[in-house]
Design a protein around this motif. Structure first.
Motif, short mmCIF file in Angstrom:
data_model
loop_
_atom_site.label_atom_id
_atom_site.label_comp_id
_atom_site.label_asym_id
_atom_site.label_seq_id
_atom_site.Cartn_x
_atom_site.Cartn_y
_atom_site.Cartn_z
N ALA A 84 0.98 -0.90 0.08
CA ALA A 84 -0.07 0.07 -0.03
C ALA A 84 0.40 1.30 -0.01
N LYS A 85 0.27 2.35 -0.50
CA LYS A 85 1.31 3.61 -0.95
C LYS A 85 0.25 5.03 -0.14
N ILE A 86 0.21 5.44 0.41
CA ILE A 86 0.15 6.69 1.08
C ILE A 86 1.19 7.85 0.98
N GLY A 87 0.55 8.77 -0.42
CA GLY A 87 1.36 9.84 -0.61
C GLY A 87 2.89 9.19 -1.15
N ASN A 88 4.11 9.42 0.15
CA ASN A 88 4.70 8.77 -0.90
C ASN A 88 5.41 7.49 0.03
N ARG A 89 5.21 7.44 1.14
CA ARG A 89 4.84 6.21 1.95
C ARG A 89 4.44 5.52 1.87
N TRP A 90 5.28 4.44 1.19
CA TRP A 90 5.15 2.38 1.28
C TRP A 90 4.62 1.72 2.52
N ILE A 91 4.19 1.07 2.67
CA ILE A 91 3.41 -0.16 3.47
C ILE A 91 3.36 -0.96 3.53
N ASP A 92 3.96 -2.24 3.75
CA ASP A 92 4.05 -3.43 3.13
C ASP A 92 2.95 -3.94 4.23
N LEU A 93 2.18 -4.84 3.63
CA LEU A 93 0.50 -5.62 4.54
C LEU A 93 1.80 -7.16 3.75
N PRO A 94 0.68 -7.81 5.38
CA PRO A 94 1.55 -9.37 5.42
C PRO A 94 0.05 -9.92 4.38
N ALA A 95 0.18 -11.34 4.17
CA ALA A 95 -0.88 -11.41 2.82
C ALA A 95 -2.11 -11.30 3.42
N ARG A 96 -2.19 -11.95 4.50
CA ARG A 96 -4.41 -11.83 4.38
C ARG A 96 -4.29 -10.26 5.22
N GLU A 97 -4.07 -9.35 5.58
CA GLU A 97 -4.12 -8.15 5.65
C GLU A 97 -4.23 -7.85 3.82
N PHE A 98 -3.26 -7.49 3.06
CA PHE A 98 -3.06 -7.50 1.56
C PHE A 98 -4.76 -7.80 0.99
N ILE A 99 -4.81 -8.89 1.10
CA ILE A 99 -6.44 -9.53 0.35
C ILE A 99 -7.37 -8.48 1.04
N LEU A 100 -7.54 -8.84 2.44
CA LEU A 100 -8.65 -8.39 3.28
C LEU A 100 -8.67 -7.11 2.76
N ALA A 101 -8.27 -5.92 2.99
CA ALA A 101 -7.54 -4.53 2.48
C ALA A 101 -8.50 -4.73 0.19
N GLU A 102 -7.65 -5.57 -0.39
CA GLU A 102 -8.49 -5.15 -2.02
C GLU A 102 -9.58 -5.64 -1.18
N THR A 103 -10.27 -6.60 -0.84
CA THR A 103 -11.19 -6.86 -1.19
C THR A 103 -12.16 -5.67 -0.65
N PHE A 104 -11.94 -4.76 0.25
CA PHE A 104 -12.44 -3.99 0.35
C PHE A 104 -12.00 -2.80 -0.14
N PHE A 105 -11.44 -2.92 -1.31
CA PHE A 105 -11.41 -1.10 -2.40
C PHE A 105 -11.65 -1.74 -3.71
N ARG A 106 -12.02 -3.38 -3.61
CA ARG A 106 -12.85 -3.49 -4.73
C ARG A 106 -15.17 -3.03 -4.71
N HIS A 107 -14.57 -2.74 -3.49
CA HIS A 107 -15.96 -2.41 -3.12
C HIS A 107 -16.55 -1.23 -2.90
N PRO A 108 -15.63 -0.77 -2.47
CA PRO A 108 -16.05 0.83 -1.63
C PRO A 108 -17.59 1.16 -1.42
N GLY A 109 -17.37 1.96 -0.66
CA GLY A 109 -19.29 2.14 0.03
C GLY A 109 -19.94 1.01 0.30
N GLN A 110 -19.82 -0.09 -0.06
CA GLN A 110 -20.76 -1.34 -0.25
C GLN A 110 -20.31 -2.51 1.38
N VAL A 111 -21.59 -2.63 2.09
CA VAL A 111 -21.49 -2.43 3.79
C VAL A 111 -20.48 -4.39 3.30
N MET A 112 -19.64 -4.69 4.16
CA MET A 112 -19.13 -6.46 3.48
C MET A 112 -19.69 -7.05 4.92
#
Length: 223
Positions: free
Chosen positions: A146-174
């Motif tokens: 993940a990247k916020i501005g110029n800062r890179w953030i390492d996400l372990p595999a499960r955290e990244f998949i969870l973040a990706e799931t949210f980012f593919r469905h913005p505004g949707q209740v999961m």
């Protein structure tokens, strides 16, 4: 949309794969028996077959051999609990394009599917999305960071998949159940609080205001 034939007789796994495929824009068709699989593969206009080896009626390797013997050239990915080297060798020698062993994560299966479709010349006109962005936060699907501005953030595999799931469905209740299903796979404990724990991790790393708790329902990514 690409049509995927899923030959799987275990209902829970079939439903898990079906939901995952639909959420990524594919059109899945389910088959729970060997002869049904052969009939659909011969008569349907499918782009790829996901084939379990333990189908009722015939062994999956027989299904594979019969399809290849009749000139069916669509990519075939074996999805099986058989993890012995001899089974894998038999699968590849019989004409399979890939072999995924159970238990599995849908993310891995999805990567294999995309690779086979590209290798078969299917879908080359559709550019693959490499980044997902909400506000100033970017998820890079290539580096899995993940990247916020110029800062890179390492996400372990499960955290990244969870973040990706949210980012593919913005505004949707999961719901927690959906998140468990998509991130942790078909073999999970529905009473677990692991979703809440991992949402907490993402809040600390990406911003507590980004993930909204919807009481009694689940979580929502603010868009």
């Amino acid at each position: 949309m690409y049509r995927i034939l899923v030959a799987e007789d275990e209902a829970r796994i079939a439903a898990f794969v079906e939901k995952g495929l639909k959420s990524h824009g594919f059109t899945p068709t389910l088959a729970a028996e060997a002869n049904e699989t052969i009939s659909l593969a011969l008569g349907g206009n499918f782009d790829l077959l996901i084939l379990d080896l333990g189908l009722p009626g015939k062994d999956g390797l027989e299904v594979l051999s019969e399809l290849r013997g009749q000139g069916i050239q669509l990519p075939i990915i074996i999805l099986s609990a058989r993890d012995d080297l001899r089974d894998k060798v038999a699968g590849f020698e019989g004409g399979a394009d890939d072999y995924v062993t159970k238990p599995f994560r849908f993310e891995e299966l999805l990567l294999r599917i995309k690779a086979r479709l590209r290798g078969n010349g299917v879908g080359s006109a559709e550019p693959e999305v490499m980044e997902l962005q909400i506000g100033e936060i970017v998820l890079d699907l290539r580096t899995r960071k993940a990247k916020i501005g110029n800062r890179w953030i390492d996400l372990p595999a499960r955290e990244f998949i969870l973040a990706e799931t949210f980012f593919r469905h913005p505004g949707q209740v999961m719901s927690r159940e959906v998140l468990l299903d998509r991130v942790w796979g078909y073999d999970y404990d529905p009473g677990s609080n692991i979703v809440d724990v991992y949402v907490g991790y993402l809040r600390k790393k990406l911003g507590s205001e980004l993930f909204e708790t919807v009481r009694g329902m689940g979580y929502r990514l603010k868009s």
